[in-house]
Motif scaffolding. Structure first.
Motif, PDB file in Angstrom:
ATOM      1  N   VAL A   1      40.564  39.343  37.673  1.00  0.00           N
ATOM      2  CA  VAL A   1      42.021  39.386  37.803  1.00  0.00           C
ATOM      3  C   VAL A   1      42.575  40.626  37.104  1.00  0.00           C
ATOM      4  CG1 VAL A   1      44.168  38.224  37.103  1.00  0.00           C
ATOM      5  CG2 VAL A   1      42.282  36.914  38.091  1.00  0.00           C
ATOM      6  N   GLU A   2      42.098  40.929  35.902  1.00  0.00           N
ATOM      7  CA  GLU A   2      42.570  42.093  35.175  1.00  0.00           C
ATOM      8  C   GLU A   2      42.207  43.380  35.892  1.00  0.00           C
ATOM      9  OE1 GLU A   2      41.043  41.793  31.202  1.00  0.00           O
ATOM     10  OE2 GLU A   2      42.208  39.997  30.776  1.00  0.00           O
ATOM     11  N   GLY A   3      41.004  43.432  36.476  1.00  0.00           N
ATOM     12  CA  GLY A   3      40.581  44.627  37.212  1.00  0.00           C
ATOM     13  C   GLY A   3      41.411  44.828  38.460  1.00  0.00           C
ATOM     14  N   ALA A   4      41.772  43.751  39.144  1.00  0.00           N
ATOM     15  CA  ALA A   4      42.586  43.839  40.358  1.00  0.00           C
ATOM     16  C   ALA A   4      44.022  44.239  40.018  1.00  0.00           C
ATOM     17  CB  ALA A   4      42.574  42.508  41.093  1.00  0.00           C
ATOM     18  N   ALA A   5      44.505  43.836  38.853  1.00  0.00           N
ATOM     19  CA  ALA A   5      45.876  44.138  38.467  1.00  0.00           C
ATOM     20  C   ALA A   5      46.031  45.551  37.951  1.00  0.00           C
ATOM     21  CB  ALA A   5      46.351  43.150  37.393  1.00  0.00           C
ATOM     22  N   ASP A   6      44.953  46.194  37.550  1.00  0.00           N
ATOM     23  CA  ASP A   6      44.999  47.544  36.992  1.00  0.00           C
ATOM     24  C   ASP A   6      44.446  48.540  38.010  1.00  0.00           C
ATOM     25  OD1 ASP A   6      44.997  49.804  35.450  1.00  0.00           O
ATOM     26  OD2 ASP A   6      43.540  49.091  33.977  1.00  0.00           O
TER      27      ASP A   6
ATOM     28  N   ILE B   1      35.103  31.496  33.330  1.00  0.00           N
ATOM     29  CA  ILE B   1      36.482  31.830  32.984  1.00  0.00           C
ATOM     30  C   ILE B   1      36.587  33.308  32.635  1.00  0.00           C
ATOM     31  CG2 ILE B   1      38.292  31.486  31.234  1.00  0.00           C
ATOM     32  CD1 ILE B   1      37.375  28.496  31.191  1.00  0.00           C
ATOM     33  N   HIS B   2      35.638  33.791  31.847  1.00  0.00           N
ATOM     34  CA  HIS B   2      35.629  35.203  31.455  1.00  0.00           C
ATOM     35  C   HIS B   2      35.514  36.105  32.689  1.00  0.00           C
ATOM     36  CE1 HIS B   2      34.888  38.790  29.099  1.00  0.00           C
ATOM     37  NE2 HIS B   2      33.817  39.009  29.831  1.00  0.00           N
ATOM     38  N   LEU B   3      34.614  35.767  33.597  1.00  0.00           N
ATOM     39  CA  LEU B   3      34.452  36.574  34.805  1.00  0.00           C
ATOM     40  C   LEU B   3      35.696  36.539  35.685  1.00  0.00           C
ATOM     41  CD1 LEU B   3      30.757  35.763  35.754  1.00  0.00           C
ATOM     42  CD2 LEU B   3      31.668  37.917  34.872  1.00  0.00           C
ATOM     43  N   GLU B   4      36.325  35.383  35.787  1.00  0.00           N
ATOM     44  CA  GLU B   4      37.568  35.284  36.565  1.00  0.00           C
ATOM     45  C   GLU B   4      38.655  36.152  35.944  1.00  0.00           C
ATOM     46  OE1 GLU B   4      38.665  31.162  36.819  1.00  0.00           O
ATOM     47  OE2 GLU B   4      36.854  30.642  37.951  1.00  0.00           O
TER      48      GLU B   4
END
Length: 85
Positions: A75-80, A68-71
């Motif tokens: 997601v956060e890295g792709a959004a930023d 979950i943490h890696l997902e």
């Protein structure tokens, strides 16, 4: 998912740390103790911690949390868009 409130990651320093020679000769008993107490057991070699015996349910729950943490990180890295700069 396992309720992690039933488990503790704290190690019992009197019974929860065993040398590898004892672990090898009493593995079944150590696994049983880990499951019964819901606590990890640290295995040492030459006085240094080298491994951990965990209840399989706790291991599975920790793996799920890591996934979950890696997902979330992905997601956060792709959004930023500035994250890759």
């Amino acid at each position: 998912m396992v309720d992690l409130k039933d488990y503790t990651l704290d190690v019992d320093l009197k019974q929860g740390v065993v040398p590898i020679s004892k672990a090898a000769s009493s593995l079944a008993a150590l696994i049983k103790r880990s499951r019964a107490n819901h606590q990890p057991i640290i295995v040492t070699q030459k006085g240094y911690p080298t491994g951990v015996i965990l209840d399989v349910d706790l291991f599975t729950a920790l793996r799920e949390l890591a996934d979950i943490h890696l997902e979330n990180e992905t997601v956060e890295g792709a959004a930023d868009p500035d994250a890759s700069a």
